[in-house]
Enzyme design. Structure first.
Site, PDB file in Angstrom:
ATOM      1  CD  GLU A 106      -3.158  -0.908   2.107  1.00  0.00           C
ATOM      2  OE1 GLU A 106      -2.918  -0.285   3.152  1.00  0.00           O
ATOM      3  OE2 GLU A 106      -4.266  -1.391   1.828  1.00  0.00           O
ATOM      4  CD  GLU A 164      -4.559  -5.968   2.713  1.00  0.00           C
ATOM      5  OE1 GLU A 164      -5.273  -5.243   3.437  1.00  0.00           O
ATOM      6  OE2 GLU A 164      -3.327  -5.887   2.674  1.00  0.00           O
TER       7      GLU A 164
HETATM    8  C1  GAL Z   1      -4.929  -2.706   4.753  1.00  0.00           C
HETATM    9  C2  GAL Z   1      -3.527  -3.146   5.120  1.00  0.00           C
HETATM   10  C3  GAL Z   1      -3.518  -4.326   6.060  1.00  0.00           C
HETATM   11  C4  GAL Z   1      -4.508  -4.118   7.154  1.00  0.00           C
HETATM   12  C5  GAL Z   1      -5.844  -3.924   6.550  1.00  0.00           C
HETATM   13  C6  GAL Z   1      -6.947  -3.819   7.568  1.00  0.00           C
HETATM   14  O1  GAL Z   1      -4.961  -1.411   4.330  1.00  0.00           O
HETATM   15  O2  GAL Z   1      -2.825  -3.483   3.971  1.00  0.00           O
HETATM   16  O3  GAL Z   1      -2.245  -4.518   6.590  1.00  0.00           O
HETATM   17  O4  GAL Z   1      -4.138  -3.000   7.897  1.00  0.00           O
HETATM   18  O5  GAL Z   1      -5.829  -2.737   5.798  1.00  0.00           O
HETATM   19  O6  GAL Z   1      -8.144  -3.880   6.904  1.00  0.00           O
END
Ligand code: GAL
Length: 755
Positions: free
Chosen positions: A396, A475
């Site tokens: 990110e 994710e």
């Molecule tokens: C994302 C991040 C993860 C975790 C996640 C929580 O932005 O890459 O490490 O923090 O959010 O939803």
């Protein structure tokens, strides 16, 4: 063979600070504590601790002997992982430092060691471990949503090799899609002598029963210093491909052969013949399209963070593959234990591995460390069949053209056989990798009404590319819908629904290779993330790897021939949900149909919701109405699952659950005394149907006798009716008995043999 590896697991001394005099042999060590590796500098409570407690500079000492007979060999000290920086001293002299807590490092200590005939431990290894969040080391420099813990949390070994030794081998299975396959070995020899030397070396391929399939022997001149050679095995017949269903592995060995055993050397690794390709039209394994259904994993455990032995790492892979039924894991956000990866190879679980980092890119020196991380990760792991993708961007992070040109170049140079990716969370990003990977959190974000049901964004909207590219969602869910295992039922159902929606949408979109949910297990985090108690409740399982409802979304996608899954997403109570009742009731199942019987009344058969979840192999069953009389007439229920008209599963619920049993289960009953070993023991109170009592916070007392110890507290409350703890062995054999007691219940005893 003269390569000798001596693991240094036990007999360490530890102190939670470091003075320059600690490297001396003659100091008193009364203020040190005996410890074993893997080790965390400070055990922490399950939650509500101050994460600064482990951010310290500490000292590890270990005496060791080097036998006179080893003279002439090169001696190395190998570290698999020390969080976050290490300075290593042998016999009061500094031999090197390493920055970064997730990748291995080694030092040649030949010129520093003392030899003895008597077996006396004349040598002193001291490691100064810096576990602070140093801004010059990835992932640090900004904020991170996870804890890095601290300590020597992976193995340390002494390694003895001959004067000319194999420094590295990349075993490349080639032509995996052809009938006749090849194995290419890219070899790096190191000649530590001053003169060139003639050597003979062989490349051998064996099956896992140790039968030789093919071998070739070559000779070359190993020039002083580093030299590179290639060996190849061609015309390999009857080789089975490595697949997720049948993860066929072979053993590849590269040996320096010699008449004198002390000049021999060997490196071996398991290899798998397979092709893996992310394309604009999806992901293909051995030419067959597979929709990726994955989860992210943090390598954290309660109380000891990262410091868990091999077996726990292997068990996590097994949970992901066999309990959750996923086909890919992303090692968010760093290279994980080699034991975890070995197990992924063995069981056929695909891996997307990435370098350490979280949103922040530091200065040039920081970027140099990140580039070194790419190198160390790929050199360590490129022989793993399970790894199908390298993550070469900081998770990110913003675009950083020159930095990511570098990371991509390193990855492609060190491993031309795998594609690169880099996880971003913004659209129209500079696309330097082979696969565009995106954290798409649109599902659950505040959206205009028309988009309310949107689970994923189409790839072009994100990539901004004119053409379709290989694209994967890395994710979703996570912080958009944090859910505790002991949350109210409706929230747990909604959490599961989000995972269903996204997996369904990814499955229906031919231009999305798949989706990896955030995340497998809840994890400890900093105060500025998560629920304030130092936990992000984002997992489909909790930190003890106990399932929430959303776990059944994944489990139910397994074929019923592997395991029949039948999970009605309810606690079956009249008044847990708003308004009351249990409808609409979602059942995550891989059964063809489910019969519902309430009391004596057969409500008939219900079928998967194929229209709403057309992308899923096994859509959930949704029952919109189940009548119950408010305040009366609440009866026992039975859900009976059928596959091919045969009953394969039954789940019963009690209308009036009371605690009748203290159920205790150990994942393993045989452990090793040779190496650090562990097993999880799960405790729950159950009703007459064996169901956990979801709101019980009964006090549990654990007592252990024998050569093992309990990790974490010996007395605790159940969390939402269930909890687990781990025990670890102490390098002694014997019988371990664990008594688990809770007032009012029969004490349960577990017996574990340590051999
Ligand atoms: C994302 C991040 C993860 C975790 C996640 C929580 O932005 O890459 O490490 O923090 O959010 O939803």
């Amino acid at each position: 063979m003269s390569r000798t590896i001596i693991p240094l697991w036990n007999n360490w001394l530890f102190k939670k600070d470091f003075n320059n005099s600690d490297i001396r042999k003659d100091i008193a060590t009364d203020d040190f504590t005996p410890v074993g590796i893997p080790h965390m500098v400070q055990e922490i409570p399950y939650n509500y601790f101050d994460e600064r407690n482990y951010q310290c500079i500490s000292c590890y000492r270990r005496e060791f002997a080097v036998d006179e007979s080893m003279r002439g060999s090169r001696v190395f000290i190998d570290f698999e992982g020390v969080m976050a920086a290490a300075t290593v001293y042998i016999n009061e002299k500094e031999v090197g430092t390493h920055k970064g807590g997730y990748t291995p490092f080694s030092f040649d200590i030949t010129d520093y060691v003392l030899y003895s005939k008597s077996g006396a431990a004349d040598n002193l290894l001291v490691v100064e471990v810096d576990s602070t969040e140093r801004a010059d080391i990835p992932p640090f420099g900004f904020a991170i949503d996870y804890l890095t813990y601290g300590g020597i949390y992976r193995e340390v070994c002494l390694r003895f090799v001959p004067e000319v030794y194999i420094k590295d081998v990349f075993f490349q299975p080639l032509d995996s899609d052809k009938l006749e396959k090849k194995l290419l070995a890219n070899i790096e020899f190191e000649n530590t002598g001053a003169e060139n030397k003639d050597i003979t070396y062989s490349l051998v391929l064996k099956d896992m029963q140790d039968t030789i399939i093919a071998a070739v022997t070559n000779s070359c001149i190993a020039a002083a210093g580093t030299s590179f050679q290639r060996a190849v095995l061609t015309d390999l017949q009857d080789i089975q491909v490595w697949d997720i269903e049948n993860p066929q592995l072979y053993r590849a060995e590269l040996c320096i052969v010699s008449d004198t055993s002390r000049d021999e050397d060997i490196i071996s690794a398991t290899v798998g013949f397979r092709t893996a390709e992310f394309t604009p039209e999806g992901f293909f394994l051995n030419g067959k399209q597979i929709k990726i259904r994955g989860l992210n994993r943090h390598q954290a455990y309660p109380y000891v963070g990262y410091a868990m032995p091999k077996r726990a790492q292997q068990d996590d892979a097994d949970i992901l593959k066999h309990e959750l039924g996923i086909n890919l894991v992303r090692t968010s956000h760093y290279p994980q234990s080699k034991h975890f990866l070995n197990r992924c190879d063995e069981i056929g679980l695909l891996v997307f591995e990435e370098i350490p980092g979280w949103q922040h890119i530091g200065d040039e020196a920081w970027q140099d460390v990140a580039c070194k991380n790419v190198e160390e990760m790929i050199l360590r792991d490129r022989n793993h069949a399970s790894i199908v993708l390298w993550g070469v961007r900081i998770n990110e992070s913003p675009d950083s053209h020159n930095f990511y040109l570098r990371t991509n170049e390193i990855a492609r140079r060190l491993d031309p056989t795998r594609q690169t990716a880099g996880v971003r969370c913004h659209a129209n990003s500079d696309f330097l990798e082979d696969v565009y990977t995106m954290n798409d959190f649109i599902c659950g974000s505040v959206q205009p009404d028309t988009l309310r049901d949107r689970a994923l964004r189409p790839q072009r909207e994100i990539t901004g590319q004119a053409d379709l590219v290989p694209y994967m969602v890395t994710e979703f869910a996570g912080h958009m819908y944090p859910t505790k295992r002991f949350d109210q039922e409706e929230r747990l159902v909604e959490h599961a629904t989000k995972h269903l929606m996204v997996q369904n949408t990814a499955a229906l979109n031919p231009h999305i290779c798949g989706a990896i949910g955030w995340c497998a297990f809840d994890y400890n985090t900093h105060y500025n993330f998560g629920s304030g108690d130092r936990i992000c409740y984002h997992g489909v399982m909790d930190m003890f790897r106990i399932p929430k409802f959303a776990a059944a979304v994944y489990a139910s996608q397994m074929p019923p021939s592997k395991k029949a899954i039948l999970e009605p997403l309810t606690r079956y109570t009249i008044g847990e949900r708003s308004i009351g009742g249990i409808a609409p009731l979602m059942i995550c199942t891989n059964c063809d149909s489910v019969r519902v019987v309430i009391g004596e009344q057969d409500l008939g058969l219900f079928y998967p919701s194929k229209e709403r979840f057309a992308g899923l192999e096994h859509p959930p069953i949704i029952i919109s109405q189940i009548e119950g009389v408010w305040g009366g007439g609440w009866l026992d229920a039975a859900f009976i699952g059928y596959v091919n008209e045969k009953e394969v599963a039954i789940k019963r619920f009690a209308c009036n659950p009371t605690a009748v049993d203290l159920a205790v289960h150990s994942d393993h009953t045989e452990l090793s005394a040779y190496e650090p070993d562990t097993t999880r023991i799960t405790v729950k109170l159950t009703d007459r149907f064996g169901n956990e009592l979801s709101f019980s916070d009964a006090i549990i007392k654990v007592q252990l006798e024998g050569p093992a110890e309990i990790i974490g507290p010996k007395e605790f409350a159940l969390i939402g009716g269930v909890r687990a703890f781990w025990i670890k062995t102490k390098f002694e054999s014997g019988t371990v008995t664990v008594n688990v007691a809770s007032e009012g219940f029969k004490t349960k005893q577990i017996t574990i043999q340590v051999t």
